[in-house]
Design an enzyme around this catalytic site. Structure first.
Site, PDB file in Angstrom:
ATOM      1  N   ARG A   1       9.390 -42.144  -6.577  1.00  0.00           N
ATOM      2  CA  ARG A   1      10.084 -40.847  -6.620  1.00  0.00           C
ATOM      3  C   ARG A   1       9.292 -39.727  -5.943  1.00  0.00           C
ATOM      4  O   ARG A   1       9.430 -38.554  -6.298  1.00  0.00           O
ATOM      5  CB  ARG A   1      10.423 -40.440  -8.059  1.00  0.00           C
ATOM      6  CG  ARG A   1      11.389 -41.408  -8.736  1.00  0.00           C
ATOM      7  CD  ARG A   1      11.988 -40.807 -10.002  1.00  0.00           C
ATOM      8  NE  ARG A   1      12.769 -41.810 -10.702  1.00  0.00           N
ATOM      9  CZ  ARG A   1      12.297 -42.565 -11.688  1.00  0.00           C
ATOM     10  NH1 ARG A   1      11.064 -42.411 -12.100  1.00  0.00           N
ATOM     11  NH2 ARG A   1      13.064 -43.460 -12.272  1.00  0.00           N
TER      12      ARG A   1
ATOM     13  N   LYS B   1      13.034 -32.334   6.379  1.00  0.00           N
ATOM     14  CA  LYS B   1      14.239 -33.165   6.468  1.00  0.00           C
ATOM     15  C   LYS B   1      13.829 -34.561   6.902  1.00  0.00           C
ATOM     16  O   LYS B   1      13.235 -34.747   7.965  1.00  0.00           O
ATOM     17  CB  LYS B   1      15.213 -32.592   7.501  1.00  0.00           C
ATOM     18  CG  LYS B   1      16.072 -31.468   6.986  1.00  0.00           C
ATOM     19  CD  LYS B   1      17.215 -31.216   7.963  1.00  0.00           C
ATOM     20  CE  LYS B   1      18.061 -30.039   7.545  1.00  0.00           C
ATOM     21  NZ  LYS B   1      19.127 -29.778   8.530  1.00  0.00           N
TER      22      LYS B   1
ATOM     23  N   GLU C   1      14.462 -28.599  23.059  1.00  0.00           N
ATOM     24  CA  GLU C   1      14.350 -28.070  21.687  1.00  0.00           C
ATOM     25  C   GLU C   1      13.502 -26.786  21.688  1.00  0.00           C
ATOM     26  O   GLU C   1      13.748 -25.866  20.908  1.00  0.00           O
ATOM     27  CB  GLU C   1      13.743 -29.150  20.785  1.00  0.00           C
ATOM     28  CG  GLU C   1      14.000 -28.989  19.299  1.00  0.00           C
ATOM     29  CD  GLU C   1      15.441 -29.271  18.857  1.00  0.00           C
ATOM     30  OE1 GLU C   1      15.966 -28.470  18.072  1.00  0.00           O
ATOM     31  OE2 GLU C   1      16.031 -30.287  19.288  1.00  0.00           O
TER      32      GLU C   1
ATOM     33  N   LYS D   1      10.186 -22.061  13.324  1.00  0.00           N
ATOM     34  CA  LYS D   1      10.893 -22.968  12.420  1.00  0.00           C
ATOM     35  C   LYS D   1      10.406 -22.776  10.983  1.00  0.00           C
ATOM     36  O   LYS D   1      11.211 -22.743  10.042  1.00  0.00           O
ATOM     37  CB  LYS D   1      10.708 -24.429  12.859  1.00  0.00           C
ATOM     38  CG  LYS D   1      11.433 -25.381  11.913  1.00  0.00           C
ATOM     39  CD  LYS D   1      11.759 -26.718  12.481  1.00  0.00           C
ATOM     40  CE  LYS D   1      12.565 -27.529  11.449  1.00  0.00           C
ATOM     41  NZ  LYS D   1      12.801 -28.903  11.837  1.00  0.00           N
TER      42      LYS D   1
ATOM     43  N   GLU E   1      18.768 -25.703   3.261  1.00  0.00           N
ATOM     44  CA  GLU E   1      19.935 -25.379   4.083  1.00  0.00           C
ATOM     45  C   GLU E   1      21.144 -24.979   3.264  1.00  0.00           C
ATOM     46  O   GLU E   1      22.254 -25.468   3.477  1.00  0.00           O
ATOM     47  CB  GLU E   1      20.266 -26.547   5.036  1.00  0.00           C
ATOM     48  CG  GLU E   1      21.131 -26.085   6.197  1.00  0.00           C
ATOM     49  CD  GLU E   1      21.178 -27.082   7.363  1.00  0.00           C
ATOM     50  OE1 GLU E   1      20.198 -27.796   7.603  1.00  0.00           O
ATOM     51  OE2 GLU E   1      22.217 -27.097   8.041  1.00  0.00           O
TER      52      GLU E   1
ATOM     53  N   ARG F   1      19.237 -21.585   7.183  1.00  0.00           N
ATOM     54  CA  ARG F   1      18.559 -22.653   7.925  1.00  0.00           C
ATOM     55  C   ARG F   1      19.474 -23.262   8.980  1.00  0.00           C
ATOM     56  O   ARG F   1      19.007 -23.857   9.948  1.00  0.00           O
ATOM     57  CB  ARG F   1      18.046 -23.741   6.968  1.00  0.00           C
ATOM     58  CG  ARG F   1      17.307 -24.846   7.690  1.00  0.00           C
ATOM     59  CD  ARG F   1      16.540 -25.791   6.777  1.00  0.00           C
ATOM     60  NE  ARG F   1      15.971 -26.876   7.574  1.00  0.00           N
ATOM     61  CZ  ARG F   1      15.033 -27.703   7.177  1.00  0.00           C
ATOM     62  NH1 ARG F   1      14.540 -27.592   5.973  1.00  0.00           N
ATOM     63  NH2 ARG F   1      14.573 -28.645   7.972  1.00  0.00           N
TER      64      ARG F   1
ATOM     65  N   ASN G   1      20.337 -25.237  13.937  1.00  0.00           N
ATOM     66  CA  ASN G   1      21.274 -26.146  14.604  1.00  0.00           C
ATOM     67  C   ASN G   1      21.924 -25.525  15.832  1.00  0.00           C
ATOM     68  O   ASN G   1      22.862 -26.091  16.390  1.00  0.00           O
ATOM     69  CB  ASN G   1      22.337 -26.621  13.616  1.00  0.00           C
ATOM     70  CG  ASN G   1      21.763 -27.632  12.646  1.00  0.00           C
ATOM     71  OD1 ASN G   1      21.285 -28.681  13.051  1.00  0.00           O
ATOM     72  ND2 ASN G   1      21.760 -27.295  11.376  1.00  0.00           N
TER      73      ASN G   1
ATOM     74  N   HIS H   1      23.258 -27.629  18.580  1.00  0.00           N
ATOM     75  CA  HIS H   1      23.276 -28.998  18.083  1.00  0.00           C
ATOM     76  C   HIS H   1      24.673 -29.529  17.787  1.00  0.00           C
ATOM     77  O   HIS H   1      24.895 -30.728  17.863  1.00  0.00           O
ATOM     78  CB  HIS H   1      22.398 -29.135  16.835  1.00  0.00           C
ATOM     79  CG  HIS H   1      20.943 -29.264  17.161  1.00  0.00           C
ATOM     80  ND1 HIS H   1      20.222 -28.246  17.757  1.00  0.00           N
ATOM     81  CD2 HIS H   1      20.070 -30.296  17.016  1.00  0.00           C
ATOM     82  CE1 HIS H   1      18.982 -28.635  17.931  1.00  0.00           C
ATOM     83  NE2 HIS H   1      18.844 -29.880  17.494  1.00  0.00           N
TER      84      HIS H   1
ATOM     85  N   HIS I   1      25.140 -32.854  19.460  1.00  0.00           N
ATOM     86  CA  HIS I   1      25.442 -34.108  18.759  1.00  0.00           C
ATOM     87  C   HIS I   1      26.721 -34.743  19.295  1.00  0.00           C
ATOM     88  O   HIS I   1      26.814 -35.967  19.433  1.00  0.00           O
ATOM     89  CB  HIS I   1      25.578 -33.870  17.250  1.00  0.00           C
ATOM     90  CG  HIS I   1      24.267 -33.589  16.578  1.00  0.00           C
ATOM     91  ND1 HIS I   1      24.156 -32.801  15.454  1.00  0.00           N
ATOM     92  CD2 HIS I   1      23.008 -33.984  16.876  1.00  0.00           C
ATOM     93  CE1 HIS I   1      22.893 -32.732  15.089  1.00  0.00           C
ATOM     94  NE2 HIS I   1      22.170 -33.440  15.930  1.00  0.00           N
TER      95      HIS I   1
ATOM     96  N   HIS J   1      17.886 -36.396  23.299  1.00  0.00           N
ATOM     97  CA  HIS J   1      18.350 -35.383  22.349  1.00  0.00           C
ATOM     98  C   HIS J   1      18.198 -33.956  22.887  1.00  0.00           C
ATOM     99  O   HIS J   1      19.155 -33.176  22.903  1.00  0.00           O
ATOM    100  CB  HIS J   1      17.592 -35.541  21.030  1.00  0.00           C
ATOM    101  CG  HIS J   1      17.919 -34.507  20.011  1.00  0.00           C
ATOM    102  ND1 HIS J   1      19.156 -34.401  19.421  1.00  0.00           N
ATOM    103  CD2 HIS J   1      17.172 -33.483  19.492  1.00  0.00           C
ATOM    104  CE1 HIS J   1      19.158 -33.385  18.562  1.00  0.00           C
ATOM    105  NE2 HIS J   1      17.974 -32.813  18.593  1.00  0.00           N
TER     106      HIS J   1
END
Lengths: 359, 359
Positions: A114, A136, A178, A220, A230, A234, A238, A241, A245, A258
């Site tokens: 955990r 993330k 990025e 960031k 988020e 946050r 994106n 993105h 994506h 990417h």
């Protein structure tokens, strides 16, 4: 950070924090932080594994290079190997590689008993400016990228800029996509620096790379400190993105890097912001397009279609937008710039404007 | 809660909370809380699925009954089915079953899109008083129980006591073992109630079960509110469990019900507390033994050896203690009572005392 290293602390709720350091040769000096096992991209390990402290190399768990590591079964095997290696609650894991290795290594750290501590050691420009900070972590499900994951911030990020010397050209440019996105979020200072240092960045000059990576990490980190999970703001990270994506999905996994898709996505976001009259700083669109060109990145969907050879048909892109995980109900929600340093999120736009941008 | 339902709120850090309700027929009134998919123990679903609101039954994801559901591959399939069902960020999952179904359903909720809301619907006494509250979710690795998991508190717990009517006798007693442990933590009031109502509890009388389950939930919630992620004091909930887990491991998975092993483990903890002179309330050991007998539970390791037919050799138990996940370095750390309602944790004890208790 010319020559030397720079560091700062990202403070998180509940007394947690991430120590972030950028500089050449950092990994060689990492021995003071004990690591019980290192999860590493196999290809990067062969090139640079010897840079890690000897104590970090006693238990090494190799991963398939790149996105192939981000599978449920791979994560399960990794957890079994941590168990077999006898890792305990108080132990710390290191993840060494690009974004995929950090995503899967970080998720293993989140889930093992955990949650155990982990140190992120990004080895690509993209991972240094993005994946390493913010906690993330994720793996993919069939056809669904990052569908499964956790928020689990690393205790430490070590961005050793010496590793970038061997980075393939395409991955360097992907990272710069990025970086360009982050500059739009950060505002004038970083954007001007990118314009000035674009050529030096492409030549991988340490004096150019170090300060840019540091500025991206600070940008960031500031956003993440405000809204780690988020709940709202946050989402501005994106920027570019939602379109990016969709481009990646339509082109097919691994076809367009990417950051290159994100650069074209930035072009879409700027065009849409202009069309919907959200954009207040009118010259920004042309300025970002020029900077993209300096960084050898596409500035628009059309340019990406020409340079990549991918068709990227508008109807397919539109359908891909509907599958975006961040949609609310049936409508895509967009992140669009008002000016450099001022980004709006959660925006619904007219279908006609959306289709015009994709056409 | 005789006849009616009782509820209270567990407040957690970061503005999160769990609404906890206990009472007969609660599930029938759960329709106001929208649920997009229900993860359910297949066997319990066949018996009681029809009690859930019709809207909760549109997407049902059945699990193998019991501990067999807590496997990495099962969790992966569950996540793929959630994805195929089109679950989104704002959706809520329900988990319906015993501790295993809640553990794996809760972990799926923790991981899907990095966390969606979930409602815990425990269907066994053990799950009502333990697994449903506190947010510990987990699956097993081969040979390592709960080795992988997350803290992800449900938004709501619905303990519908009508479901206990069909609970197998052995599972009722297993739940009562965990109730007895909780009474030792809670103190005089719950302990006296157990002594008084033992026979009524075994007869599953609603007037006895409701208040006891509520008291157990309040006790656990109070501990979890103080220390959700088990940085310290939450460890007291493991009273009887260090020995209990060793007993379960040596007997073999599924041989001795969890709560029965915990009851024998409580006997060990009390004996060890007496030997090490930690126990200040000297009559407590005999009192707990009498209460265990009233609840048809073993009060000691020897009694468990006699009644279960398992040998449980001391050297094997001692080795199993060394594999406990909560050890610090090489020594087991124990949770022992000073008096009813006053429990100490993180204790190291002399090897000789430990061996004497296991003999």
């Amino acid at each position: 950070v010319t020559g030397g290293a720079a560091e700062f602390t990202l403070e998180l709720p509940g007394g947690r924090s991430t120590e972030i350091a950028v500089g050449p040769g950092l990994l060689a000096g990492a021995a003071p932080w004990p690591v019980a096992a290192t999860v590493a991209d196999r290809a990067v390990w062969e090139l640079h594994g010897a840079r890690l402290p000897q104590t970090w190399r006693r238990v090494v768990l190799p991963l398939a290079p790149g996105e192939g590591a981000k599978e449920w079964s791979v994560l399960g095997e990794l957890l079994e190997r941590l168990c077999a290696a006898g890792l305990e609650r108080g132990d710390c894991l290191a993840a060494f590689g690009g974004g995929a290795a950090l995503d899967v290594g970080g998720l293993a750290a989140a889930l093992y008993l955990r949650g155990v501590a982990w140190i992120a050691c990004p080895t690509t420009l993209l991972a240094m400016v993005d994946a390493a900070v913010g906690g993330k972590t994720a793996v993919n499900l069939p056809g669904a990228k990052n569908q499964v994951g956790a928020f689990h911030a690393p205790t430490r990020v070590l961005a050793d800029t010496e590793l970038l010397a061997t980075l393939p050209e395409a991955e360097l440019r992907s990272g710069l996509g990025e970086v360009l996105k982050t500059a739009l979020i950060a505002g004038e200072e970083l954007l001007a620096r990118l314009e000035r240092d674009a050529a030096a960045l492409l030549r991988r000059e340490a004096a150019a790379l170090g300060p840019v990576i540091l500025a991206c990490l600070r940008t960031k980190a500031a956003v993440v400190a405000e809204d780690e999970r988020e709940g709202g703001r946050r989402a501005i990270l994106n920027l570019g993105h939602t379109f990016g994506h969709a481009i990646e999905a339509v082109a097919g996994p691994g076809t367009i890097p990417h950051g290159v898709a994100v650069a074209a996505g930035l072009g879409c976001a700027l065009e849409l912001a202009e069309r919907t009259e959200l954009l207040e700083e009118r010259p920004l669109r042309a300025r970002v397009a020029r900077t993209a060109a300096l960084l050898q990145l596409p500035a628009s969907l059309d340019e990406l279609r020409r340079t990549s050879g991918c068709l990227l048909p508008a109807p397919a892109l539109r359908r891909a937008l509907d599958r975006d995980k961040k949609r609310a109900g049936s409508r895509p929600r967009l992140v669009l710039p008002r000016r450099a340093g001022e980004i709006e999120f959660g925006l619904a736009v007219d279908e006609a404007d959306l289709l015009a941008v994709l056409a």
